[in-house]
Design an enzyme around this catalytic site. Sequence first.
Site, PDB file in Angstrom:
ATOM      1  N   GLY A   1       7.946 151.016  18.448  1.00 45.19           N
ATOM      2  CA  GLY A   1       8.978 152.025  18.690  1.00 45.19           C
ATOM      3  C   GLY A   1      10.208 151.445  19.350  1.00 45.19           C
TER       4      GLY A   1
ATOM      5  N   GLY B   1      11.752 143.814  20.085  1.00 46.88           N
ATOM      6  CA  GLY B   1      11.575 142.738  21.065  1.00 46.88           C
ATOM      7  C   GLY B   1      10.153 142.228  21.212  1.00 46.88           C
TER       8      GLY B   1
ATOM      9  N   GLY C   1      -6.478 134.074  28.056  1.00 43.54           N
ATOM     10  CA  GLY C   1      -5.890 133.624  26.800  1.00 43.54           C
ATOM     11  C   GLY C   1      -5.564 134.802  25.895  1.00 43.54           C
TER      12      GLY C   1
ATOM     13  N   HIS D   1      26.852 114.412  40.664  1.00 37.20           N
ATOM     14  CA  HIS D   1      26.240 114.340  41.991  1.00 37.20           C
ATOM     15  C   HIS D   1      26.840 115.416  42.898  1.00 37.20           C
ATOM     16  CE1 HIS D   1      24.530 112.710  45.646  1.00 37.20           C
ATOM     17  NE2 HIS D   1      25.732 112.781  46.217  1.00 37.20           N
TER      18      HIS D   1
HETATM   19  P1  FAD Z   1       5.188 139.304  19.455  1.00 39.50           P
HETATM   20  O1  FAD Z   1       6.250 139.111  20.434  1.00 39.50           O
HETATM   21  O2  FAD Z   1       3.818 139.603  19.947  1.00 39.50           O
HETATM   22  O3  FAD Z   1       5.665 140.495  18.488  1.00 39.50           O
HETATM   23  C1  FAD Z   1       4.833 141.012  17.514  1.00 39.50           C
HETATM   24  C2  FAD Z   1       5.253 142.449  17.243  1.00 39.50           C
HETATM   25  O4  FAD Z   1       4.591 142.870  16.047  1.00 39.50           O
HETATM   26  C3  FAD Z   1       4.822 143.432  18.325  1.00 39.50           C
HETATM   27  O5  FAD Z   1       5.935 144.168  18.795  1.00 39.50           O
HETATM   28  C4  FAD Z   1       3.830 144.368  17.614  1.00 39.50           C
HETATM   29  O6  FAD Z   1       3.974 145.702  18.032  1.00 39.50           O
HETATM   30  C5  FAD Z   1       4.262 144.234  16.165  1.00 39.50           C
HETATM   31  N1  FAD Z   1       3.186 144.509  15.199  1.00 39.50           N
HETATM   32  C6  FAD Z   1       1.920 144.024  15.194  1.00 39.50           C
HETATM   33  N2  FAD Z   1       1.236 144.495  14.122  1.00 39.50           N
HETATM   34  C7  FAD Z   1       2.107 145.310  13.450  1.00 39.50           C
HETATM   35  C8  FAD Z   1       1.999 146.083  12.280  1.00 39.50           C
HETATM   36  N3  FAD Z   1       0.893 146.108  11.532  1.00 39.50           N
HETATM   37  N4  FAD Z   1       3.074 146.812  11.892  1.00 39.50           N
HETATM   38  C9  FAD Z   1       4.230 146.803  12.619  1.00 39.50           C
HETATM   39  N5  FAD Z   1       4.388 146.075  13.738  1.00 39.50           N
HETATM   40  C10 FAD Z   1       3.339 145.329  14.138  1.00 39.50           C
HETATM   41  N6  FAD Z   1       6.389 132.920  26.124  1.00 39.50           N
HETATM   42  C11 FAD Z   1       7.408 132.132  26.509  1.00 39.50           C
HETATM   43  O7  FAD Z   1       7.882 131.318  25.723  1.00 39.50           O
HETATM   44  N7  FAD Z   1       7.930 132.226  27.776  1.00 39.50           N
HETATM   45  C12 FAD Z   1       7.451 133.096  28.687  1.00 39.50           C
HETATM   46  O8  FAD Z   1       7.945 133.149  29.808  1.00 39.50           O
HETATM   47  C13 FAD Z   1       6.376 133.939  28.310  1.00 39.50           C
HETATM   48  N8  FAD Z   1       5.862 134.827  29.182  1.00 39.50           N
HETATM   49  C14 FAD Z   1       4.855 135.668  28.782  1.00 39.50           C
HETATM   50  C15 FAD Z   1       4.338 136.555  29.706  1.00 39.50           C
HETATM   51  C16 FAD Z   1       3.318 137.401  29.345  1.00 39.50           C
HETATM   52  C17 FAD Z   1       2.771 138.378  30.355  1.00 39.50           C
HETATM   53  C18 FAD Z   1       2.819 137.376  28.010  1.00 39.50           C
HETATM   54  C19 FAD Z   1       1.735 138.322  27.584  1.00 39.50           C
HETATM   55  C20 FAD Z   1       3.311 136.470  27.088  1.00 39.50           C
HETATM   56  C21 FAD Z   1       4.334 135.599  27.466  1.00 39.50           C
HETATM   57  N9  FAD Z   1       4.860 134.660  26.583  1.00 39.50           N
HETATM   58  C22 FAD Z   1       5.870 133.825  26.981  1.00 39.50           C
HETATM   59  C23 FAD Z   1       4.366 134.541  25.201  1.00 39.50           C
HETATM   60  C24 FAD Z   1       5.317 135.259  24.217  1.00 39.50           C
HETATM   61  O9  FAD Z   1       5.409 136.605  24.606  1.00 39.50           O
HETATM   62  C25 FAD Z   1       4.809 135.148  22.799  1.00 39.50           C
HETATM   63  O10 FAD Z   1       4.599 133.790  22.478  1.00 39.50           O
HETATM   64  C26 FAD Z   1       5.820 135.738  21.834  1.00 39.50           C
HETATM   65  O11 FAD Z   1       6.058 137.083  22.118  1.00 39.50           O
HETATM   66  C27 FAD Z   1       5.313 135.613  20.393  1.00 39.50           C
HETATM   67  O12 FAD Z   1       6.275 136.152  19.537  1.00 39.50           O
HETATM   68  P2  FAD Z   1       5.887 136.770  18.132  1.00 39.50           P
HETATM   69  O13 FAD Z   1       7.182 137.192  17.520  1.00 39.50           O
HETATM   70  O14 FAD Z   1       5.007 135.860  17.391  1.00 39.50           O
HETATM   71  O15 FAD Z   1       5.012 138.068  18.440  1.00 39.50           O
HETATM   72  P1  NAI Z   2      -3.992 130.502  29.079  1.00 40.56           P
HETATM   73  O1  NAI Z   2      -4.602 129.935  27.863  1.00 40.56           O
HETATM   74  O2  NAI Z   2      -2.701 129.974  29.555  1.00 40.56           O
HETATM   75  O3  NAI Z   2      -5.010 130.360  30.291  1.00 40.56           O
HETATM   76  C1  NAI Z   2      -6.278 130.931  30.265  1.00 40.56           C
HETATM   77  C2  NAI Z   2      -7.127 130.281  31.335  1.00 40.56           C
HETATM   78  O4  NAI Z   2      -8.332 131.025  31.456  1.00 40.56           O
HETATM   79  C3  NAI Z   2      -7.539 128.841  30.998  1.00 40.56           C
HETATM   80  O5  NAI Z   2      -7.278 128.029  32.118  1.00 40.56           O
HETATM   81  C4  NAI Z   2      -9.026 128.945  30.703  1.00 40.56           C
HETATM   82  O6  NAI Z   2      -9.747 127.784  31.025  1.00 40.56           O
HETATM   83  C5  NAI Z   2      -9.432 130.119  31.582  1.00 40.56           C
HETATM   84  N1  NAI Z   2     -10.631 130.832  31.151  1.00 40.56           N
HETATM   85  C6  NAI Z   2     -11.040 131.100  29.885  1.00 40.56           C
HETATM   86  N2  NAI Z   2     -12.192 131.817  29.914  1.00 40.56           N
HETATM   87  C7  NAI Z   2     -12.503 132.016  31.224  1.00 40.56           C
HETATM   88  C8  NAI Z   2     -13.537 132.696  31.908  1.00 40.56           C
HETATM   89  N3  NAI Z   2     -14.497 133.345  31.248  1.00 40.56           N
HETATM   90  N4  NAI Z   2     -13.555 132.712  33.259  1.00 40.56           N
HETATM   91  C9  NAI Z   2     -12.567 132.063  33.955  1.00 40.56           C
HETATM   92  N5  NAI Z   2     -11.552 131.403  33.356  1.00 40.56           N
HETATM   93  C10 NAI Z   2     -11.508 131.391  32.016  1.00 40.56           C
HETATM   94  O7  NAI Z   2      -3.923 132.085  28.806  1.00 40.56           O
HETATM   95  P2  NAI Z   2      -3.096 133.246  29.506  1.00 40.56           P
HETATM   96  O8  NAI Z   2      -2.751 132.910  30.894  1.00 40.56           O
HETATM   97  O9  NAI Z   2      -3.871 134.481  29.218  1.00 40.56           O
HETATM   98  O10 NAI Z   2      -1.771 133.276  28.645  1.00 40.56           O
HETATM   99  C11 NAI Z   2      -1.817 133.429  27.234  1.00 40.56           C
HETATM  100  C12 NAI Z   2      -0.677 132.715  26.597  1.00 40.56           C
HETATM  101  O11 NAI Z   2       0.534 133.433  26.787  1.00 40.56           O
HETATM  102  C13 NAI Z   2      -0.398 131.347  27.202  1.00 40.56           C
HETATM  103  O12 NAI Z   2      -1.248 130.365  26.661  1.00 40.56           O
HETATM  104  C14 NAI Z   2       1.017 131.123  26.814  1.00 40.56           C
HETATM  105  O13 NAI Z   2       1.054 130.620  25.513  1.00 40.56           O
HETATM  106  C15 NAI Z   2       1.610 132.519  26.848  1.00 40.56           C
HETATM  107  N6  NAI Z   2       2.360 132.705  28.098  1.00 40.56           N
HETATM  108  C16 NAI Z   2       3.425 131.889  28.362  1.00 40.56           C
HETATM  109  C17 NAI Z   2       4.120 131.989  29.521  1.00 40.56           C
HETATM  110  C18 NAI Z   2       5.250 131.060  29.769  1.00 40.56           C
HETATM  111  O14 NAI Z   2       5.701 130.423  28.833  1.00 40.56           O
HETATM  112  N7  NAI Z   2       5.747 130.948  30.999  1.00 40.56           N
HETATM  113  C19 NAI Z   2       3.793 132.994  30.533  1.00 40.56           C
HETATM  114  C20 NAI Z   2       2.652 133.807  30.172  1.00 40.56           C
HETATM  115  C21 NAI Z   2       1.995 133.655  28.983  1.00 40.56           C
END
Ligand code: FAD
Ligand code: NAI
Length: 469
Positions: free
Chosen positions: A38, A41, A274, A448
């Site tokens: 809806g 992003g 994860g 610097h």
């Molecule tokens: P998404 O962003 O997941 O977008 C997919 C979209 O598809 C969603 O809006 C969903 O509603 C829609 N969709 C799914 N199925 C359907 C369907 N059948 N019909 C219509 N729409 C559908 N990555 C970073 O690089 N830096 C960060 O700081 C970072 N922080 C994060 C913090 C958190 C808490 C989380 C959870 C993730 C974070 N990530 C971060 C990871 C990042 O959000 C994802 O890697 C990124 O959003 C992936 O982009 P995407 O376009 O593949 O999918």
């Molecule tokens: P993650 O893969 O980064 O970390 C999951 C951690 O949970 C690992 O250290 C793993 O060993 C541990 N784990 C797995 N099973 C477990 C269990 N049963 N008990 C205890 N520990 C366990 O996954 P996370 O933090 O959920 O993030 C998902 C993804 O979202 C990231 O891998 C990243 O790609 C993306 N992300 C990126 C951010 C950024 O770029 N700053 C911020 C947040 C998310």
Amino acid sequence: MVDNSFDLVVIGSGPGGYVAAIRAAQLGLKVACVDKRGKAGGTCLNVGCIPSKALLQSSEKYYEAKYHLAEHGVKVDTVTLELEAMLGRKDDVVKGLNQGVSLLLKKNKVEEIHGTARLLGTGKVKVNDSDAERVLSTKNILIATGSEPMPLQGVVVDEHNVVSSSGALSLSKVPEHLVVIGAGYIGLEMASVWRRLGAEVTVVEFLDRITPNMDAETSSVLQQSLEKQGIKFRLRTRVVGTAQRDSETIVSLEAKNGSRVEEIGCEVVLLAIGRQPFTTGLGLEEVGVRVNARGFIEVDDKFETSVSRIFAIGDVIPGPMLAHKAEEEAVVAVEMMVGQSGHVNYRCIPSVIYTAPEVASVGFSEEELKESGIGYRSGKFPFLANSRARSSGLDQAGFVKILVDEKVDTIVGAHIIGPDAGTLIAELTLAMEFSASAEDVARTCHAHPTLNEAIKEAALAACSQPIHF
Ligand code: FAD
Ligand code: NAI
């Protein structure tokens, strides 16, 4: 009359989907971008990158005002937290950017469609929203449906007592005790936010170190810094279940070797072990789009799936789950779709954890180089010896480390832990993209006093010519 025929239908408007849609429109395609959320992003903007960074920034300001401003001679009598206002600001940031993405789509003449998409076969996508159904005909389909949190047996996420990252971004009060399952990106960023706001925080990690995929030396410095902030770690420990007892949430822990079982009580549990690809309801099987054993959509080097003219990018295909990785793939996939050439250099995708200190890396870790038998030299420089870090009073625990291939002398990895590491890593990513040597970086003039001088010094150290250390 509604026009239902397109050159490209993109499913998902996250950083993968909306960037692909815009690039395709720029290349002259007639594009629709469908999302069921809806608002535009995706995960990144609505419940991921952006709201988490808004809270990290706000909580850091609160923490600094409370504990560190006095060091600068700035005395603030009382610092109080208005959590509702902090959460409200975060929501406003997200809302503003939602509108921004929709505006960009509109400006590029991409039709934004709200609804759930399902593949009907090559060239056909059905979109349902609450009161209507549309069948779109299209020459190409791009799946960018992203990912969802990985579940854990015995742990039921109710977004109240046991939350996913989405719940952790909107807790209505600071929990007395937050238990985080998983010491990865989400676990550590959210642990930092709630710890700074006053919660007791315990992070439980199954493996023997935090951020297990990161360069080990960096991960060890990060753990020490977070411990100094009061975050407790339980390593080599697995969570086997959670249960509600009166007003407490009980977390059952088991030592990794199975030797010991214990319970800890807390107010809120965050499950962050994860994420997994999200393909539910897409109809992949019926259409014949192949997924691998872990549910990721399989693609070739043109991001085309096992079905002709159906493509996939972002979190739903293998590789790091990062917004900028999805964006790179988006542009390259679309350019190749129209016959241009391109590739994504997966060795040059930086990753950043926005804790304090921040952690950023690109390329190989030392462990990976050792494992693959690549001979390397390392150059390191601590922020403690960087004049800008010292004068700003920024966290000085960290360093810049540059890894150089001994044979060909190019930079093959860089790891930064310290102030603004996420911004600093861009210089070394660019250097790696252009196959620069450490000497190329070392002989580039750096202003610097800047934090970037730590990069120059680490590069000098990799050439055995350090000046300031
Ligand atoms: P998404 O962003 O997941 O977008 C997919 C979209 O598809 C969603 O809006 C969903 O509603 C829609 N969709 C799914 N199925 C359907 C369907 N059948 N019909 C219509 N729409 C559908 N990555 C970073 O690089 N830096 C960060 O700081 C970072 N922080 C994060 C913090 C958190 C808490 C989380 C959870 C993730 C974070 N990530 C971060 C990871 C990042 O959000 C994802 O890697 C990124 O959003 C992936 O982009 P995407 O376009 O593949 O999918
Ligand atoms: P993650 O893969 O980064 O970390 C999951 C951690 O949970 C690992 O250290 C793993 O060993 C541990 N784990 C797995 N099973 C477990 C269990 N049963 N008990 C205890 N520990 C366990 O996954 P996370 O933090 O959920 O993030 C998902 C993804 O979202 C990231 O891998 C990243 O790609 C993306 N992300 C990126 C951010 C950024 O770029 N700053 C911020 C947040 C998310």
